[in-house]
Design a protein around this motif. Structure first.
Motif, PDB file in Angstrom:
ATOM      1  N   ALA A   1      42.715  41.769  43.347  1.00 21.27           N
ATOM      2  CA  ALA A   1      43.420  43.178  43.481  1.00 21.27           C
ATOM      3  C   ALA A   1      43.894  43.471  41.965  1.00 21.27           C
ATOM      4  O   ALA A   1      43.798  44.671  41.751  1.00 21.27           O
ATOM      5  CB  ALA A   1      44.804  43.047  44.359  1.00 21.27           C
ATOM      6  N   ALA A   2      44.617  42.455  41.267  1.00 20.61           N
ATOM      7  CA  ALA A   2      44.737  42.923  39.842  1.00 20.61           C
ATOM      8  C   ALA A   2      43.788  43.383  39.014  1.00 20.61           C
ATOM      9  O   ALA A   2      43.777  44.172  38.165  1.00 20.61           O
ATOM     10  CB  ALA A   2      45.530  41.788  39.364  1.00 20.61           C
ATOM     11  N   LEU A   3      42.652  42.497  39.249  1.00 22.24           N
ATOM     12  CA  LEU A   3      41.491  43.096  38.540  1.00 22.24           C
ATOM     13  C   LEU A   3      40.816  44.264  38.694  1.00 22.24           C
ATOM     14  O   LEU A   3      40.449  45.290  37.906  1.00 22.24           O
ATOM     15  CB  LEU A   3      40.359  42.011  38.849  1.00 22.24           C
ATOM     16  CG  LEU A   3      40.108  41.004  37.866  1.00 22.24           C
ATOM     17  CD1 LEU A   3      39.153  39.716  38.445  1.00 22.24           C
ATOM     18  CD2 LEU A   3      39.610  41.463  36.366  1.00 22.24           C
ATOM     19  N   GLU A   4      40.951  44.816  40.052  1.00 22.69           N
ATOM     20  CA  GLU A   4      40.544  46.088  40.463  1.00 22.69           C
ATOM     21  C   GLU A   4      41.386  46.994  39.893  1.00 22.69           C
ATOM     22  O   GLU A   4      41.067  48.292  39.613  1.00 22.69           O
ATOM     23  CB  GLU A   4      40.471  46.200  42.142  1.00 22.69           C
ATOM     24  CG  GLU A   4      39.471  47.193  42.193  1.00 22.69           C
ATOM     25  CD  GLU A   4      39.100  47.466  43.707  1.00 22.69           C
ATOM     26  OE1 GLU A   4      38.677  46.360  44.339  1.00 22.69           O
ATOM     27  OE2 GLU A   4      39.107  48.247  44.441  1.00 22.69           O
ATOM     28  N   ALA A   5      42.760  46.941  39.740  1.00 19.11           N
ATOM     29  CA  ALA A   5      43.585  47.882  39.446  1.00 19.11           C
ATOM     30  C   ALA A   5      43.403  47.930  38.196  1.00 19.11           C
ATOM     31  O   ALA A   5      43.561  48.901  37.424  1.00 19.11           O
ATOM     32  CB  ALA A   5      45.169  47.399  39.778  1.00 19.11           C
ATOM     33  N   PHE A   6      43.094  46.660  37.219  1.00 23.69           N
ATOM     34  CA  PHE A   6      42.925  46.893  35.741  1.00 23.69           C
ATOM     35  C   PHE A   6      41.468  47.440  35.476  1.00 23.69           C
ATOM     36  O   PHE A   6      41.540  48.501  34.585  1.00 23.69           O
ATOM     37  CB  PHE A   6      42.629  45.339  35.378  1.00 23.69           C
ATOM     38  CG  PHE A   6      42.248  45.260  34.036  1.00 23.69           C
ATOM     39  CD1 PHE A   6      43.007  45.721  32.914  1.00 23.69           C
ATOM     40  CD2 PHE A   6      40.852  44.446  33.835  1.00 23.69           C
ATOM     41  CE1 PHE A   6      42.703  45.452  31.427  1.00 23.69           C
ATOM     42  CE2 PHE A   6      40.805  44.388  32.338  1.00 23.69           C
ATOM     43  CZ  PHE A   6      41.402  44.839  31.259  1.00 23.69           C
ATOM     44  N   PHE A   7      40.471  47.413  36.395  1.00 21.98           N
ATOM     45  CA  PHE A   7      39.310  48.095  36.057  1.00 21.98           C
ATOM     46  C   PHE A   7      39.669  49.632  36.361  1.00 21.98           C
ATOM     47  O   PHE A   7      39.074  50.540  35.661  1.00 21.98           O
ATOM     48  CB  PHE A   7      38.292  47.749  36.992  1.00 21.98           C
ATOM     49  CG  PHE A   7      37.469  46.479  36.644  1.00 21.98           C
ATOM     50  CD1 PHE A   7      37.873  45.726  35.559  1.00 21.98           C
ATOM     51  CD2 PHE A   7      36.346  46.068  37.556  1.00 21.98           C
ATOM     52  CE1 PHE A   7      37.417  44.446  35.229  1.00 21.98           C
ATOM     53  CE2 PHE A   7      35.672  45.084  37.061  1.00 21.98           C
ATOM     54  CZ  PHE A   7      36.014  44.140  35.823  1.00 21.98           C
TER      55      PHE A   7
ATOM     56  N   VAL B   1      33.965  47.805  43.366  1.00 19.55           N
ATOM     57  CA  VAL B   1      35.228  47.002  43.995  1.00 19.55           C
ATOM     58  C   VAL B   1      35.042  45.618  43.694  1.00 19.55           C
ATOM     59  O   VAL B   1      33.735  45.057  43.943  1.00 19.55           O
ATOM     60  CB  VAL B   1      34.910  47.378  45.509  1.00 19.55           C
ATOM     61  CG1 VAL B   1      35.799  46.477  46.422  1.00 19.55           C
ATOM     62  CG2 VAL B   1      34.882  48.838  45.819  1.00 19.55           C
ATOM     63  N   VAL B   2      36.072  45.055  43.584  1.00 15.27           N
ATOM     64  CA  VAL B   2      35.954  43.481  43.204  1.00 15.27           C
ATOM     65  C   VAL B   2      36.289  42.721  44.706  1.00 15.27           C
ATOM     66  O   VAL B   2      37.305  42.873  45.080  1.00 15.27           O
ATOM     67  CB  VAL B   2      36.949  42.873  42.149  1.00 15.27           C
ATOM     68  CG1 VAL B   2      37.033  41.558  41.952  1.00 15.27           C
ATOM     69  CG2 VAL B   2      37.299  43.984  41.041  1.00 15.27           C
ATOM     70  N   GLU B   3      35.463  42.246  45.070  1.00 11.74           N
ATOM     71  CA  GLU B   3      35.546  41.717  46.375  1.00 11.74           C
ATOM     72  C   GLU B   3      36.181  40.309  46.537  1.00 11.74           C
ATOM     73  O   GLU B   3      36.737  40.113  47.369  1.00 11.74           O
ATOM     74  CB  GLU B   3      34.160  41.675  47.113  1.00 11.74           C
ATOM     75  CG  GLU B   3      33.423  43.011  47.439  1.00 11.74           C
ATOM     76  CD  GLU B   3      32.641  43.075  48.438  1.00 11.74           C
ATOM     77  OE1 GLU B   3      32.601  43.927  49.356  1.00 11.74           O
ATOM     78  OE2 GLU B   3      31.843  41.828  48.828  1.00 11.74           O
ATOM     79  N   SER B   4      35.920  39.496  45.407  1.00 11.67           N
ATOM     80  CA  SER B   4      36.378  38.314  45.228  1.00 11.67           C
ATOM     81  C   SER B   4      36.241  37.786  43.945  1.00 11.67           C
ATOM     82  O   SER B   4      35.605  38.134  43.173  1.00 11.67           O
ATOM     83  CB  SER B   4      36.133  37.158  46.415  1.00 11.67           C
ATOM     84  OG  SER B   4      34.441  37.093  46.043  1.00 11.67           O
TER      85      SER B   4
ATOM     86  N   ALA C   1      32.863  35.406  40.695  1.00  7.63           N
ATOM     87  CA  ALA C   1      33.287  36.712  41.146  1.00  7.63           C
ATOM     88  C   ALA C   1      32.334  37.500  41.928  1.00  7.63           C
ATOM     89  O   ALA C   1      30.938  37.352  41.743  1.00  7.63           O
ATOM     90  CB  ALA C   1      33.650  37.602  39.901  1.00  7.63           C
ATOM     91  N   ARG C   2      32.624  38.360  42.772  1.00 12.86           N
ATOM     92  CA  ARG C   2      31.758  38.810  43.526  1.00 12.86           C
ATOM     93  C   ARG C   2      32.253  40.547  43.673  1.00 12.86           C
ATOM     94  O   ARG C   2      33.327  40.832  43.928  1.00 12.86           O
ATOM     95  CB  ARG C   2      31.674  38.518  45.037  1.00 12.86           C
ATOM     96  CG  ARG C   2      30.857  39.280  45.966  1.00 12.86           C
ATOM     97  CD  ARG C   2      31.170  38.794  47.525  1.00 12.86           C
ATOM     98  NE  ARG C   2      30.376  39.770  48.458  1.00 12.86           N
ATOM     99  CZ  ARG C   2      29.232  39.514  49.081  1.00 12.86           C
ATOM    100  NH1 ARG C   2      28.358  38.491  48.644  1.00 12.86           N
ATOM    101  NH2 ARG C   2      28.691  40.153  49.911  1.00 12.86           N
ATOM    102  N   LEU C   3      31.363  41.422  43.052  1.00  8.65           N
ATOM    103  CA  LEU C   3      31.557  42.775  43.189  1.00  8.65           C
ATOM    104  C   LEU C   3      30.624  43.583  43.660  1.00  8.65           C
ATOM    105  O   LEU C   3      29.466  43.077  43.981  1.00  8.65           O
ATOM    106  CB  LEU C   3      31.623  43.353  41.437  1.00  8.65           C
ATOM    107  CG  LEU C   3      33.022  42.952  40.770  1.00  8.65           C
ATOM    108  CD1 LEU C   3      33.313  41.716  40.440  1.00  8.65           C
ATOM    109  CD2 LEU C   3      32.805  43.716  39.320  1.00  8.65           C
TER     110      LEU C   3
ATOM    111  N   ALA D   1      30.906  41.891  36.346  1.00  9.74           N
ATOM    112  CA  ALA D   1      30.945  40.872  37.561  1.00  9.74           C
ATOM    113  C   ALA D   1      31.285  39.738  36.409  1.00  9.74           C
ATOM    114  O   ALA D   1      32.280  38.570  36.788  1.00  9.74           O
ATOM    115  CB  ALA D   1      29.776  40.662  38.160  1.00  9.74           C
ATOM    116  N   LEU D   2      30.696  39.510  35.437  1.00  9.89           N
ATOM    117  CA  LEU D   2      31.049  38.362  34.450  1.00  9.89           C
ATOM    118  C   LEU D   2      32.316  38.625  33.749  1.00  9.89           C
ATOM    119  O   LEU D   2      33.041  37.544  33.654  1.00  9.89           O
ATOM    120  CB  LEU D   2      30.039  38.672  33.300  1.00  9.89           C
ATOM    121  CG  LEU D   2      30.020  37.249  32.000  1.00  9.89           C
ATOM    122  CD1 LEU D   2      30.016  36.078  32.689  1.00  9.89           C
ATOM    123  CD2 LEU D   2      28.618  37.638  31.275  1.00  9.89           C
TER     124      LEU D   2
END
Lengths: 141, 141, 141, 141
Positions: free
Chosen positions: B11-17, B27-30, B36-38, B65-66
């Motif tokens: 969630a934090a990563l997706e907000a950052f993106f 979408v950052v799925e996990s 990581a899975r996007l 993803a990387l």
């Protein structure tokens, strides 16, 4: 179906390597299922300064693992040639351990086959190098 | 330990993106466990002639993803930069499916992090592309 | 000889790009002699955090320069597809300069064409990125 | 300024290679100006089936040319290590010609140096292979 359209066994591949590359000491541990596992025993000829396995030794092993995985699927195609090999060197290999290469084919097309290879010092889980390569497969008549 | 030395959540990563790349719809799925899975939903902006997902869309997703896998381990380091990305395009992606990127870190060093990414059309097992990339991580003071 | 076996001019290539990639703003400055030079004007859509040109913008430009160099030799082959692209990011591009891509073909075979591309911020001699890529060319009937 | 911060000459590099890699028969023809030129005489140990120079021979030569170009600038840093090497094999090398490697550094940073290498059969203008590689340079104390 001709013999050349069936995959080669690990034993057949190793005999082929011995004949074609008489200086090589690689062992084909397993092949099939779109993959291959090779083992390179390490002796002084494979070492570089600092007591580690040389980059060319790792690259040659990665290339051979990819070749084995392909021939394990399509049979003996001596004229298949590497078109590209991208290698990342990740950790210093142990000087006193064999190197294991695990190849997995990502695509086996009619003209091009691409695979990835992870290389490990035997007994360790952390890869010492990772390679991705492509072979061009000559058209079959 | 400062916040920046802990890994970021999905969630934090997706907000950052979203904040840093406002045009992105990834979408950052996990994230976590050195991976990581996007997911990249596909709309007409991602297509190229022939009705397939464009190469730059796949490359941008692999790179993200990387980046996500690395920030998932070390926390928000906005200045980490890609130093290399090697992409193999394997199959034509479906034009009407999202693209999934699965990243696995091969090495997470102090200065360099290297990972591999497999990309799939959602619902398919055959990779449409495969990438290996490296990020340089700025020294922490 | 059919039209498709002659190389495309810079003007023809740019019209082709405009038609096929309507979102693209790349300019084909020159093509021919086994090379191509493209120019990507930079606007906010191409920037990333830190005020620099994004990696995907550079990768897309490198890919297009290689495509242009190939079509400049063999003519309009819309189905030529990238099989691999290896990019090294070398320096931070200037945010307020166009990016120039200079491609030189290393091999133009019947089935595969490989070239290298150097990318510069306009007016600078130090490359911001370097790419090597390969296209598969569909057999002509 | 200590000796290790000055570049090495071609003669010093070749002596260094002979000492560190006693099996190698590479010749350092020139070095300096952010580049290096090496020559690999070809004997039967370098050949592969089909009467051509083996891929590992070409990869080892490309790697050494990059190493030479770097040490030619920064001096003897034995612990510089290859982090990545991407090789494209373009044409079948002649079995009866030495292979020439021409390296040009693309970036010489404090921690990473990246260069490209073109390889030729001596006397021919068409490259047999092209490589791009990166070395990590250990911090100087």
């Amino acid at each position: 179906m001709s013999e050349s359209q069936q995959g080669m066994s690990a034993a057949a591949l190793e005999a082929f390597f011995r004949r074609e590359f008489p200086h090589s000491t690689m062992v084909v541990e397993s092949v099939g299922g779109l993959g291959a596992r090779l083992r390179q025993p390490v002796d002084t000829a494979h070492l570089r300064p600092g007591g580690t396995v040389s980059g060319p030794t790792l690259m040659a092993l990665a290339d051979a693992a990819l070749y084995a995985a392909i021939l394990g699927e399509i049979g003996q195609v001596a004229l298949a040639v590497t078109t590209s090999l991208n290698v990342n060197f990740l950790r210093k290999p142990a000087a006193d351990c064999a190197v294991i290469a695990e190849c997995r084919l990502l695509k086996l097309g009619k003209l091009l086959a691409t695979g990835e290879v992870s290389l490990y010092s035997e007994g360790s889980d952390a890869p010492v190098a990772h390679a991705v390569g492509t072979y061009a497969i000559p058209p079959r008549s």
